[in-house]
Design a protein around this motif. Structure first.
Motif, short mmCIF file in Angstrom:
data_model
loop_
_atom_site.label_atom_id
_atom_site.label_comp_id
_atom_site.label_asym_id
_atom_site.label_seq_id
_atom_site.Cartn_x
_atom_site.Cartn_y
_atom_site.Cartn_z
N SER B 7 25.13 -37.15 6.17
CA SER B 7 26.19 -36.17 6.00
C SER B 7 27.03 -36.63 4.82
O SER B 7 27.09 -37.82 4.52
CB SER B 7 27.05 -36.08 7.26
N THR B 82 29.47 -31.60 -2.10
CA THR B 82 28.19 -30.89 -2.00
C THR B 82 27.25 -31.34 -3.13
O THR B 82 26.05 -31.44 -2.93
CB THR B 82 28.40 -29.37 -2.05
N LYS B 85 25.01 -34.44 -2.58
CA LYS B 85 23.87 -34.27 -1.67
C LYS B 85 22.56 -34.27 -2.47
O LYS B 85 21.54 -34.78 -1.98
CB LYS B 85 24.00 -32.94 -0.92
N ASP B 104 26.22 -30.95 7.80
CA ASP B 104 27.62 -31.01 7.40
C ASP B 104 28.41 -31.85 8.40
O ASP B 104 28.08 -31.86 9.59
CB ASP B 104 28.22 -29.59 7.37
N GLY B 157 24.87 -26.23 5.31
CA GLY B 157 25.37 -27.21 6.27
C GLY B 157 24.20 -27.88 6.96
O GLY B 157 24.37 -28.84 7.72
N GLN B 194 24.97 -24.35 -2.51
CA GLN B 194 24.39 -23.42 -1.55
C GLN B 194 23.65 -22.25 -2.19
O GLN B 194 22.53 -21.93 -1.83
CB GLN B 194 25.52 -22.91 -0.65
N HIS B 246 28.33 -25.23 14.14
CA HIS B 246 29.00 -25.52 12.88
C HIS B 246 30.49 -25.19 13.09
O HIS B 246 30.87 -24.02 13.06
CB HIS B 246 28.39 -24.66 11.78
N THR B 248 33.21 -24.83 11.63
CA THR B 248 33.79 -24.67 10.31
C THR B 248 35.29 -24.39 10.40
O THR B 248 35.72 -23.67 11.28
CB THR B 248 33.01 -23.54 9.61
#
Lengths: 535, 339
Positions: B7, B82, B85, B104, B157, B194, B246, B248
């Protein structure tokens, strides 16, 4: 005429303009009946409820009608608060047309969950409101107990969660009846209850203050330690002592075991009036909102439940009692016993089902002609609380009150205002055990909505409704109500609230009218409670 | 299958990540768990991986990024968390694992992800779409159907890949793109890591689009999923077991969106209540609220997004201020009127 009725009458036509356009607009939508029933202090003050709401009520988060939540509107429309406008006035004048909601649509369970505190917080809050009990010196208690020991061959040491001679409720009525049965047999009853009620066992280790009743007469309040010494000093030697636990909520388990041991008793029984012997939430509800089977260890259902996260475990506490004494388990229904067996590792000496009442059919079918062609009479029985399904009933009333096929009734206590229904006050009492059944019969109720969200161990009102000729409508989680409905064949078990609404919309419930099914009336035969097992 | 699961987060999300990793340890004790952190340990806080529910920490300067501080400065916190990653997933494919899974930090497992490993027997890349069916209500179309049109069809995620074949190819491609274009700039067709993945089913073979409602359930799709507790005490999303949620936007905005779409599904609020409690328990008081080591210049002044965009666009500034966090660059910005 009560205060609320007087106030309602006085202000039912409160339309005085007083050149106040806010007042005039609010008055058109304000529900005086709802307001006065919800806030008896306003009714008692005899003031104009609309004026009260506009001047003070909204600031105190009071609601002007069943369909508007002041708190919700204020919390979700900060611009309205900033402008200093009365929220209900804003909603009527502008908010509604702008698509703003007057009340959340998250369901009644959301409110319960939002207000739920951790178990530790609940307990500490309840304890903070206690006034210390005035405790008596134990001398008089020893003397009284010695007299009991001398005068009786059999003594029953019983436990419950409050003073059953002072409070009204299902278990309290049973205890009164049990006392009568014991007296009739010449047995003595020493009854212990916590002076300060608590919906959990008290595992704090503090000495619990106990009220003591001997044969239903109040002797005094004592420290549990003192009661134990008195029981020991009473020397029950010759008398046979047995114990009956109706409830240990508010008691400390170790202290209770010591109290029983002090009498020399070696056996007794524990009632499963609720699920406190196996779970920290005595209604077996996950987070007070859901039941979908016993929340077993290691499951998500249990992990998600606030009650399981407490630093004590009712089942482990009760296991001590069952391990120490030869203890029988008495369940008031097969449904509750099935849950106990499936859920608990506790091994009672024996298990018994003693239903508090049984129904004896007295007529095959009541005359139906008179009930033909009139609306289906649908009722809620008892006090309007969420775990008995009041919010679901309320939703039905709001949805279908104007539907000519239905007519709604509330038989019980705690009238709610703002609903198109007929209210009949019914109080349970030992002097009039038949009141609810008789009222169901008198109003010719067709259907009793028994939408309990917890697995009822024994639902007396379900039996009373049937005895009075009504059919039952319930959901699969309602425990004993489901078995009674299925066993009698008089009623329906509907899967969920959506199915219930569908049944009203489609009219499929109309088959449950007295006219369609032919109502049977029943007599109620009461059991001998603990004596059925003790003897 | 040897699995590395990671993560990406900063210290301000350590509490959430701890909840995620604890759930991963519980359901997959044999997985190698990596915390990819773009941050520095706050002064006064103690942080030791041996006390954490993960096995390894990888920091931003261990990813082989050239002038990592200069690169980092060009991103805000979401962009950079992000962006890293990409290089990490590419690096992870070269280690001794069969599969790499990203989650995530604000997700949490409620049941094992074993079916994902089964999918990875035949597929090399597994993605979860934001939405599984068309919406009907207008507000839901705007929130849940239109939003993925600019933010990306798949929710990143979660992504699972094999470390070989198409999985490795994807990791290398994604890494290159994220190192240069992991920007929150929908007008240019970019939304961090994404939006790039809209290309994945076309660019790569052996891609599995997972349409199981038990995965990646969140406020943006919960109106299409019935969340219940079954007779065995397990949570289900429609008929499927709930695998991971998730969570969020923990806070008022998340609550608003959850209420809007979960409506009266009480189990959803029970899950959130539980999650909030877990996060609170996992919060270290020694970590300042909203802490991020790269949110301020060396002189303590807050870095504005406009500063980052300017530095991102100007090669001359990048060449001149090799360390854009320096007080020098802050002073230059001020002198040029960029306060």
């Amino acid at each position: 005429m009560g205060l609320i009725d007087k106030a309602r009458k006085a202000f039912s036509a409160a339309t005085g303009s007083r050149s106040d356009p806010t007042y005039d607009l609010v008055a058109k939508h304000f529900d005086i009946d709802f307001y006065l029933a919800a806030y008896p202090d306003v009714a008692a003050a005899g003031v104009d409820p609309i004026r009260h709401y506009l001047d003070n009520g909204w600031r105190e988060n009071r609601d002007p009608s069943i369909s508007f939540s002041t708190r919700f509107y204020v919390e979700n429309n900060l611009d309205v608060v900033a402008a200093g406008v009365n929220p209900f006035y804003h909603f009527i004048a502008a908010g509604q047309a702008e698509g703003r909601l007057g009340k959340h649509q998250l369901g009644y369970k959301w409110d319960i969950l939002a207000g739920l505190k951790t178990v530790a917080e609940q307990i500490s809050e309840m304890k903070s409101h206690r006034t210390p009990a005035r405790l008596s010196a134990s001398g008089s208690l020893v003397v009284a107990l010695q007299q009991v020991a001398r005068a009786h061959e059999r003594v029953v040491l019983s436990f419950s969660h409050d003073d059953f001679t002072q409070h009204v409720g299902g278990v309290q009525l049973l205890l009164r009846r049990e006392l009568g049965l014991l007296k009739a047999k010449g047995d003595a009853q020493i009854h212990l209850f916590p002076v300060h009620p608590l919906p959990f066992l008290d595992t704090s280790g503090d000495d619990v203050s106990l009220g003591v009743l001997i044969d239903g007469k109040f002797v005094g309040n004592y420290a549990a330690r003192d009661v134990m010494h008195c029981l020991r000093d009473a020397a029950f030697g010759a008398a046979q002592v047995t114990f009956v636990v109706h409830s240990l909520l508010g008691h400390n388990m170790d202290q209770s075991i010591d109290l029983i041991a002090a009498t020399g008793a070696s056996s007794g029984c524990v009632w499963l009036h609720d699920y406190s012997p196996i779970y920290n939430n005595f209604k077996l509800l996950r987070n007070d909102v859901g039941y979908g089977g016993f929340p077993r260890r290691g499951t998500l259902a249990r992990e998600l439940c606030e009650f399981a996260r407490a630093d004590f475990d009712h089942e482990a506490e009760f296991a001590k009692l069952f391990a120490r004494f030869k203890t029988r388990l008495i369940s008031p229904s097969q449904a509750a016993l099935a849950i106990f067996r499936q859920a608990s590792l506790i091994q009672p000496a024996s298990t018994h089902v003693v239903e508090h009442v049984q129904l004896e059919r007295i007529t095959a079918a009541a005359p139906v002609a008179a009930t033909q062609g009139r609306p289906l009479r649908v009722g809620f029985l008892g006090y309007p609380v969420a775990h008995k399904g009041w919010p679901v009933f309320e939703e039905l009333v709001l949805k279908f009150a104007d539907d000519p096929r239905y007519e709604f009734h509330h038989l019980g206590k705690g009238r709610r205002g703002g609903l198109k229904l007929q209210y009949a006050e019914v109080s349970a009492s030992s002097s009039d055990m038949d009141a609810m059944r008789a009222t169901v019969e008198a109003v010719e109720l067709d259907v009793a909505l028994m939408w309990s969200i917890w697995p009822e161990t024994f639902c007396l009102t379900a039996y009373e409704a049937l005895a009075g000729g009504a059919a039952l409508v319930t959901n699969p989680s309602a425990g004993n109500v489901v078995s009674v409905t299925e066993a009698s064949g008089i009623g329906a078990v509907l899967n969920d609230e959506a199915a219930l609404i569908d049944a009203f919309e489609s009219g499929s419930l109309l088959r449950l009218s007295r006219a369609a099914r032919g109502a049977s009336l029943h007599n109620i035969r009461y059991s001998a409670l603990s004596l059925e097992v003790m003897d | 299958m040897r699995v590395l699961c990671f993560s990406s987060f900063t210290f301000s999300y350590l509490n959430r990540a701890r909840v995620l990793f604890a759930s991963l340890r519980r359901h997959h004790p044999d997985w190698h768990l990596v915390a990819l952190m773009t941050d520095r340990i706050p002064a006064g806080a103690s942080f030791d991986v041996r006390d954490e529910p993960f096995d390894e920490v990888v920091w931003q300067d261990e990813l082989g990024i050239d002038n990592v501080d200069g690169w980092l400065f060009q991103h805000d916190i979401v962009e950079v968390c992000t962006a890293v990653k990409g290089p990490f997933i590419a690096q992870a494919t070269k280690r001794d694992f069969d599969a790499v899974i990203y989650l995530d930090p604000d997700t949490c497992l409620f049941n094992p992800l074993t079916p994902i490993l089964e999918k990875l027997e035949t597929s090399d890349i597994v993605l979860t779409p934001h939405l599984l069916e068309p919406e009907e209500a207008r507000m839901a179309i705007v929130d849940n159907e239109i939003c993925p049109l600019w933010a990306g069809i798949y929710n990143l995620g979660f992504v699972a890949i094999r470390t070989t074949g198409e999985g490795a190819k994807f990791a290398n491609w994604w890494s290159k793109r994220l190192l240069e274009f992991c920007h929150d700039d929908p007008a240019k067709g970019l939304f961090v890591d994404q939006k790039w993945c809209d290309h994945v089913p076309v660019f790569f073979d052996k891609v599995h689009i997972l349409k199981d409602p038990g995965y990646n359930t969140a406020s943006w799709n919960v109106n299409q999923r019935r969340i219940t507790i079954d007779g065995d005490g397990n949570v289900r999303a429609n008929e499927a077991l709930l695998r991971f949620w998730h969570f969020t936007k923990l806070g008022p905005l998340g609550d608003t969106m959850t209420r809007r779409y979960a409506r009266d599904q009480i189990v959803v609020y029970e899950l959130w209540r539980w999650y909030r409690e877990q996060v609170a328990k996992a919060t270290s008081p020694s970590i300042p609220d909203r802490y991020w080591a790269f949110g301020k210049f060396a002189n303590g002044e807050t870095i504005q997004r406009s500063h980052r965009l300017l530095y991102r666009d100007r090669k001359d500034l990048q060449a001149h201020f090799r360390d854009p966090f320096s007080a020098d660059f802050a002073a230059w910005l001020k002198s040029e009127g960029h306060s």
